[in-house]
Design an enzyme around this catalytic site. Structure first.
Site, PDB file in Angstrom:
ATOM      1  N   TRP A   6       0.840  -1.206   0.000  1.00 60.51           N
ATOM      2  CA  TRP A   6       0.000   0.000   0.000  1.00 60.51           C
ATOM      3  C   TRP A   6       0.874   1.255   0.000  1.00 60.51           C
ATOM      4  CZ3 TRP A   6      -0.990  -4.393   2.904  1.00 60.51           C
ATOM      5  CH2 TRP A   6      -2.177  -5.072   2.572  1.00 60.51           C
ATOM      6  N   HIS A  23      -7.018   1.605   2.268  1.00 59.58           N
ATOM      7  CA  HIS A  23      -8.089   0.639   1.998  1.00 59.58           C
ATOM      8  C   HIS A  23      -9.186   0.842   3.048  1.00 59.58           C
ATOM      9  CE1 HIS A  23      -5.449  -2.466   4.448  1.00 59.58           C
ATOM     10  NE2 HIS A  23      -5.569  -1.335   5.057  1.00 59.58           N
ATOM     11  N   ARG A  32      -4.226   6.209  -2.644  1.00 58.32           N
ATOM     12  CA  ARG A  32      -2.903   5.589  -2.772  1.00 58.32           C
ATOM     13  C   ARG A  32      -1.956   6.506  -3.524  1.00 58.32           C
ATOM     14  NH1 ARG A  32      -4.147  -0.893  -3.339  1.00 58.32           N
ATOM     15  NH2 ARG A  32      -5.574  -0.895  -1.580  1.00 58.32           N
ATOM     16  N   GLN A  83     -13.477   1.830  -2.394  1.00 59.06           N
ATOM     17  CA  GLN A  83     -13.534   0.398  -2.139  1.00 59.06           C
ATOM     18  C   GLN A  83     -14.845   0.058  -1.443  1.00 59.06           C
ATOM     19  OE1 GLN A  83     -10.111  -0.867   0.153  1.00 59.06           O
ATOM     20  NE2 GLN A  83      -8.959  -1.332  -1.706  1.00 59.06           N
ATOM     21  N   VAL A 104      -5.816 -11.790   6.577  1.00 55.37           N
ATOM     22  CA  VAL A 104      -6.667 -12.973   6.355  1.00 55.37           C
ATOM     23  C   VAL A 104      -5.803 -14.227   6.266  1.00 55.37           C
ATOM     24  CG1 VAL A 104      -8.689 -11.905   5.266  1.00 55.37           C
ATOM     25  CG2 VAL A 104      -6.655 -12.407   3.887  1.00 55.37           C
ATOM     26  N   ALA A 149     -13.692 -11.872   5.221  1.00 55.42           N
ATOM     27  CA  ALA A 149     -13.600 -10.451   4.852  1.00 55.42           C
ATOM     28  C   ALA A 149     -13.286 -10.376   3.367  1.00 55.42           C
ATOM     29  CB  ALA A 149     -12.500  -9.766   5.654  1.00 55.42           C
TER      30      ALA A 149
HETATM   31  N1  PHE Z   1      -7.784  -4.379   1.777  1.00 61.17           N
HETATM   32  C1  PHE Z   1      -7.342  -5.194   0.669  1.00 61.17           C
HETATM   33  C2  PHE Z   1      -6.760  -4.260  -0.392  1.00 61.17           C
HETATM   34  O1  PHE Z   1      -6.977  -3.089  -0.348  1.00 61.17           O
HETATM   35  C3  PHE Z   1      -8.451  -6.025   0.083  1.00 61.17           C
HETATM   36  C4  PHE Z   1      -8.924  -7.089   1.039  1.00 61.17           C
HETATM   37  C5  PHE Z   1      -9.956  -6.813   1.935  1.00 61.17           C
HETATM   38  C6  PHE Z   1      -8.326  -8.341   1.031  1.00 61.17           C
HETATM   39  C7  PHE Z   1     -10.371  -7.809   2.790  1.00 61.17           C
HETATM   40  C8  PHE Z   1      -8.752  -9.325   1.880  1.00 61.17           C
HETATM   41  C9  PHE Z   1      -9.777  -9.038   2.752  1.00 61.17           C
HETATM   42  O2  PHE Z   1      -6.056  -4.672  -1.288  1.00 61.17           O
END
Ligand code: PHE
Length: 340
Positions: A152, A171, A197, A211, A254, A308
């Protein structure tokens, strides 16, 4: 000549005053301006005059002619008005079109997404766009100086006292932690919102984008549930049954982590320019919530489990409406916007 002109003028003024209808007004016009009319005759006689006289009389007679015409026209419209057959409003003029505003394509898609998830009993939640380092990274199992942070590119805020360190959220995942801190499971939420970003822009990357985060937690919420929810979501969004497939992937928050692909909306999987001939569209990241994330939110990871996911709103809108360049959304170009 001057007296003659003045005489005719006075006579005309007197005559027009007494006129009561359009017919006698027309007669009066003919009497003065017709082919053998008094003013016409004066003009005709100009050619018999000396140059000197003509120079003097010409403009005078012209002026008389113009004034007379104006008075006749005015009288005609006065007569019509008093008869009531001309109102101030000309109902034959085409009306002015009222331009009605409409939603931006991103708003349309966001509304669709909210509606679909709401119908599946999800709550809609939001969180701050300026985040702390803790919620955006640490609590999501992305420790300081861990290479995973490089996933990120971050806008950090300039602060005189950087405590806590602030940033523009990269995010919507920090809202997972914020929500769990203040709510008890079981629950299911989505979090649509703006994200940032620090990247170079191109046809598929913007600095500011959106998002939609999803989080479902319960005693036995599994990836099978996720697959159903997400397949149902796409079915309702695109109006047809589409396959999804899971590929192993990595996100620190995750475990297992996965990448979700959607059967190409355009070609149905045969391969086309939209899906780069693969038949699949990369659509989101997802996975089972990491125990460390539950711990950060003070949940017992032995008691609770859930999935998630997170996807880009622009990407969905681009697929849905066949939009080739993400930069069009904020271009302010009406030729683009007015198509929706
Ligand atoms: N937050 C992650 C992204 O911005 C996306 C994501 C959300 C992945 C939840 C897994 C679970 O790339």
């Amino acid at each position: 000549m001057g007296t003659k002109v003045q005489e005719i003028k006075n006579k005309f003024l007197k005559a027009i005053e007494g006129i009561k209808d359009a017919k006698s007004l027309e007669d009066l016009r003919i009497q003065y301006l017709g082919r053998k009319g008094e003013i016409t005759n004066l003009l005709k006689h100009l050619k018999d005059m000396s140059l000197e006289e003509r120079r003097h009389a010409g403009p005078m007679i012209q002026r008389l002619k113009i004034e007379t015409e104006e008075l006749l026209n005015k009288k005609l419209s006065d007569l019509a008005k008093s008869r009531g057959d001309i109102s101030e409003i000309d109902i034959t003029i085409p009306g002015k079109k009222i331009t009605v505003g409409h939603y931006h394509p991103l708003s349309i898609v966001e509304k669709d997404i909210r509606r679909i998830f709401k119908a599946m009993n999800f709550s809609i939640v939001d969180g701050p766009e300026i985040e702390t380092e803790y919620y955006n990274f640490d609590a999501l199992n992305i420790p300081k100086s861990h290479p995973a942070r490089d996933m990120w590119d971050t806008f950090w805020l300039k602060q005189s006292v950087p405590d806590p360190r602030l940033l523009l959220r990269t995010h919507t995942s920090p809202v997972q932690i914020r929500y769990m801190e203040t709510h008890e499971p079981p629950f299911q939420i989505i979090v649509p919102g703006k994200t940032f970003r620090f990247e170079a822009t191109d046809a598929s990357h913007e600095i500011v984008f959106h998002q939609v985060e999803g989080l479902m937690v319960g005693k036995d919420v599994s990836l099978a549930n996720f697959k159903f929810v997400i397949q149902e979501f796409f079915k309702r969004l695109f109006g047809k049954n589409l396959e999804v497939r899971f590929r192993p992937s990595y996100f620190p928050f995750v475990e297992p982590g996965l990448e979700v692909d959607l059967q190409c909306v355009k070609c149905g999987g045969k391969g086309c320019n939209i899906c780069g001939n693969s038949g699949w569209l990369e659509i989101m990241g997802a996975g089972m919530v990491h125990p460390k994330v539950f711990e950060a939110a003070h949940y017992n990871p032995r008691e609770w489990q859930g999935f998630a996911f997170g996807f880009g709103l622009e990407r969905i809108a681009m697929i849905k409406y066949n939009i080739p360049d993400i930069r069009l959304f904020n271009s302010g170009d009406l030729r683009f916007i007015n198509q929706f």
